[in-house]
Design an enzyme around this catalytic site. Structure first.
Site, PDB file in Angstrom:
ATOM      1  N   LYS A 157      -6.969   9.557   4.479  1.00  0.00           N
ATOM      2  CA  LYS A 157      -6.727   8.689   3.325  1.00  0.00           C
ATOM      3  C   LYS A 157      -7.543   7.419   3.516  1.00  0.00           C
ATOM      4  O   LYS A 157      -8.211   7.254   4.528  1.00  0.00           O
ATOM      5  CB  LYS A 157      -5.240   8.370   3.202  1.00  0.00           C
ATOM      6  CG  LYS A 157      -4.406   9.567   2.776  1.00  0.00           C
ATOM      7  CD  LYS A 157      -3.042   9.099   2.319  1.00  0.00           C
ATOM      8  CE  LYS A 157      -2.116  10.283   2.073  1.00  0.00           C
ATOM      9  NZ  LYS A 157      -0.724   9.829   1.937  1.00  0.00           N
ATOM     10  N   HIS A 160      -6.916   0.823   3.722  1.00  0.00           N
ATOM     11  CA  HIS A 160      -6.831  -0.246   2.714  1.00  0.00           C
ATOM     12  C   HIS A 160      -6.645  -1.614   3.369  1.00  0.00           C
ATOM     13  O   HIS A 160      -6.511  -1.723   4.585  1.00  0.00           O
ATOM     14  CB  HIS A 160      -5.762   0.060   1.672  1.00  0.00           C
ATOM     15  CG  HIS A 160      -4.407   0.348   2.237  1.00  0.00           C
ATOM     16  ND1 HIS A 160      -3.652  -0.620   2.847  1.00  0.00           N
ATOM     17  CD2 HIS A 160      -3.694   1.499   2.296  1.00  0.00           C
ATOM     18  CE1 HIS A 160      -2.516  -0.083   3.243  1.00  0.00           C
ATOM     19  NE2 HIS A 160      -2.516   1.207   2.936  1.00  0.00           N
ATOM     20  N   HIS A 163      -4.054  -2.168   5.955  1.00  0.00           N
ATOM     21  CA  HIS A 163      -4.401  -1.768   7.315  1.00  0.00           C
ATOM     22  C   HIS A 163      -5.291  -2.814   7.975  1.00  0.00           C
ATOM     23  O   HIS A 163      -5.171  -3.086   9.168  1.00  0.00           O
ATOM     24  CB  HIS A 163      -5.115  -0.411   7.306  1.00  0.00           C
ATOM     25  CG  HIS A 163      -4.276   0.705   6.773  1.00  0.00           C
ATOM     26  ND1 HIS A 163      -4.646   1.480   5.705  1.00  0.00           N
ATOM     27  CD2 HIS A 163      -3.053   1.159   7.159  1.00  0.00           C
ATOM     28  CE1 HIS A 163      -3.697   2.384   5.459  1.00  0.00           C
ATOM     29  NE2 HIS A 163      -2.720   2.208   6.321  1.00  0.00           N
TER      30      HIS A 163
END
Ligand code: ARG
Length: 601
Positions: A157, A160, A163
């Site tokens: 994934k 973003h 993170h």
């Protein structure tokens, strides 16, 4: 110098000054301003003997501008008139080599430290401890164990901004706990398990390429994931296939696990390199996949016993409504585990393994409920260490995109920071040409800009991501701090005739007479307190503020406290020493923030 000799140098300087009592929790041989505070406390207690030195010590605060330390008398609840107590202190006060003056103003007593003592002790201490990269550190956490989890992206994934913030704040906290004497184990808890891996497995058969995978696993798996998700939206069969594939993984079916294992490994390898560019390291890469079944099952059993489990068409829900934490699914209908259960099991396993005194989770505030749920569940299960868990949260970042669109990978963020910075540097052609390795330097300054913008305000605040603002050399930005450091670091290159500097004991600090020089020294002395406060608040902003205050103090000294062109060589050397100490402390503060200070730009 070895640890022994440097500590004893400071101790012997202190031993030649008027004797002071010891105060628990202070470490003058690491933070010499402690001694000045003790000296103040000692004076006050001599005049007001109903107080203890420790009590007064804890009431010694930094003063407002132009004052070193201040005491607010009412806090001691002495009864009677403040003016009378103040008068007693003033009458009894005898200036000595620690404290030269006290002034009474309403509720306050303002103290001034003896300037020559201040310079000599602070600069000697910075000098000695910086050689071992220990200035600012203390031993308060000795013997204590911290486990800290941060970054924790999901494989396949996007990475973003949440993170990114977790990575930046987590690295800062790791450094801060270490600087306060803790034994720290840092872990990256990868999102490497869950139904999405069933989807990817299905998608990989159709869209996967071994070659692309080897080239950039993070990107390729993401691409496959996006495509198969689109398929799943149109064709419900895809979801069914994915779920049954994931069930096989959960059941430990080796044939279902081989690819997954490789994807995980390649992604981790790629991440290690990217974190290294950010100056971030993990002791262990763990992940949701590694959490054992045993404790997940036990949690469910125990909660069932306690009547906290509701059955909803075969799915198991824990009911935390009593605690205003709603209901949460612990196990799906098909028996597969979920995020929450894995967190419960994972925490128990980590406690078994590390017996930590504290465990910190650095996760965005969007997951506040999730974290309080699983902390609560552990408490209800009767684990007495549940109160050692702490969620360090943070707000959202709005509008991070690159010039090409939305950034989804960490390497895109790093690349964009480097390239925006590179363009910025090119604007000043002359300077640009003098930089030896502009690509590397712009990447480093770019990353500094991102980090400083992120840590400049309280964690919980949301902020707008703004490349231009964060990468400008003007204003309170990362590039400004790097520039301040480079300017200090260049002093030795620009003034070789002053080198080598004599040993600390032979540098004449009485030649440092300018108030701006004193301001710098005092700030340097306060750095160990900044490190302590950072531990208490878990806020990087205090350290960022300190770095800017120090940089501003230095920049206002450059004009008057000159080195180049000062004809008195001893004076020039004393000043150089001050600036080199400032370089070391600014460098230490930047490193605490996980930033690599630059020597040239
Ligand atoms: N991988 C999760 C996410 O991206 C973050 C993990 C946070 N840590 C935890 N122990 N739940 O949302």
């Amino acid at each position: 110098a070895t640890a022994e000799t440097s500590l004893s140098l400071i101790s012997s300087l202190i031993a030649n000054l008027p004797p002071l009592p010891q105060v628990p929790g202070t470490e003058p041989e690491r933070a010499v301003l402690d001694s000045f505070r003790i000296a103040i406390a000692k004076f006050v207690v001599e005049a007001l003997p109903s107080l203890t030195v420790e009590q007064v010590y804890n009431g010694v605060d930094y003063g407002k501008k132009g004052v070193d330390f201040t005491i607010a008398l009412p806090r001691f609840r002495l009864g009677g008139k403040v003016d009378e107590h103040a008068k007693k202190v003033l009458d009894k006060f005898q200036p000595d080599d620690w404290i030269e003056n006290v002034v009474h103003d309403k509720n306050f007593l303002h103290f001034t430290c003896r300037t020559p003592t201040l310079f000599r002790l602070i600069l000697s201490q910075v000098h000695d401890l910086s050689q071992k990269s220990e200035y600012g550190t203390n031993t308060s956490g000795n013997g204590k164990k911290l486990v800290i989890e941060f970054s924790s992206p999901n494989i396949a994934k996007s990475f973003h901004v949440g993170h990114l913030r977790s990575t930046i704040i987590g690295a800062f906290l790791t450094n801060t706990y270490k600087a306060n004497g803790w034994d720290v184990t840092s872990v990256n808890y990868l999102g490497d398990w869950g139904t999405q891996f069933g989807l990817i497995a299905v998608g990989f058969e159709k869209y996967g390429s071994e070659e692309e995978l080897e080239k950039d696993a993070i990107k390729h798996l993401y691409d496959v994931y996006v495509k198969v998700n689109a398929d799943a939206a149109e064709n419900p069969d895809v979801k069914v296939q994915a779920a049954s594939f994931f069930k096989r993984m959960e059941d430990g079916d080796e044939s279902a696990l081989v690819n997954w294992r490789k994807w995980r490994e390649l992604s981790v390898q790629k991440y290690i390199g990217e974190y290294e560019r950010l100056n971030v390291k993990f002791d262990h890469y763990i992940g949701e996949s590694l959490v054992g079944k045993e404790w997940q099952d036990k949690a469910l059993e125990k909660l069932t016993e306690m009547n906290l489990i509701d059955d909803h068409e075969g799915a198991k829900l824990v009911n935390l409504e009593k605690y205003k934490m709603g209901k949460a699914v612990l196990r799906k209908k098909d028996g597969t585990s979920i995020y929450l259960t894995r967190d419960i099991g994972g925490a128990i396993e980590r406690y078994e393994k590390y017996k930590f005194d504290k465990m910190i989770y650095v996760v965005g505030a969007q997951q506040d409920l999730h974290l309080s749920q699983f902390f609560k569940i552990l408490e209800l299960m009767g684990f007495d260490w549940a109160n050692r868990l702490e969620h360090v949260n943070f707000g959202m970042v709005l509008g991070m995109s690159t010039r090409k669109g939305t950034a989804v990978f960490l390497n895109e963020i790093i690349k964009e920071a480097a390239s925006v910075m590179h363009d910025q540097m090119k604007k000043n052609e002359e300077k640009y040409k003098s930089v030896e390795n502009p690509e590397e330097v712009s990447q480093e300054i770019g990353i500094t800009g991102v980090k400083i913008q992120d840590m400049a305000a309280k964690r919980i605040n949301n902020y707008n991501f703004n490349w231009d603002r964060m990468l400008s050399f003007e204003g309170d930005t990362g590039p400004y701090l790097q520039y301040a450091h480079v300017r200090l670091a260049s002093l030795t290159r620009k003034n070789p005739e002053l080198l080598p500097l004599p040993p600390p004991g032979q540098i004449d600090t009485s030649l440092l007479t300018e108030p701006s020089a004193r301001d710098i020294a005092f700030l340097l002395g306060s750095y160990p307190d900044v490190v302590k406060t950072a531990l208490k608040t878990h806020e990087p902003s205090g350290v960022v503020t300190f770095a800017f205050r120090l940089s501003h103090a230095i920049s206002s000294a450059w004009e008057t406290v000159i080195v180049k062109g000062e004809s008195d060589i001893e004076k020039a050397r004393a000043r150089m020493w001050l600036y080199l100490c400032a370089r070391d402390v600014l460098g230490a503060a930047l490193r605490l923030l996980s930033i690599r200070p630059l020597e040239r730009m």
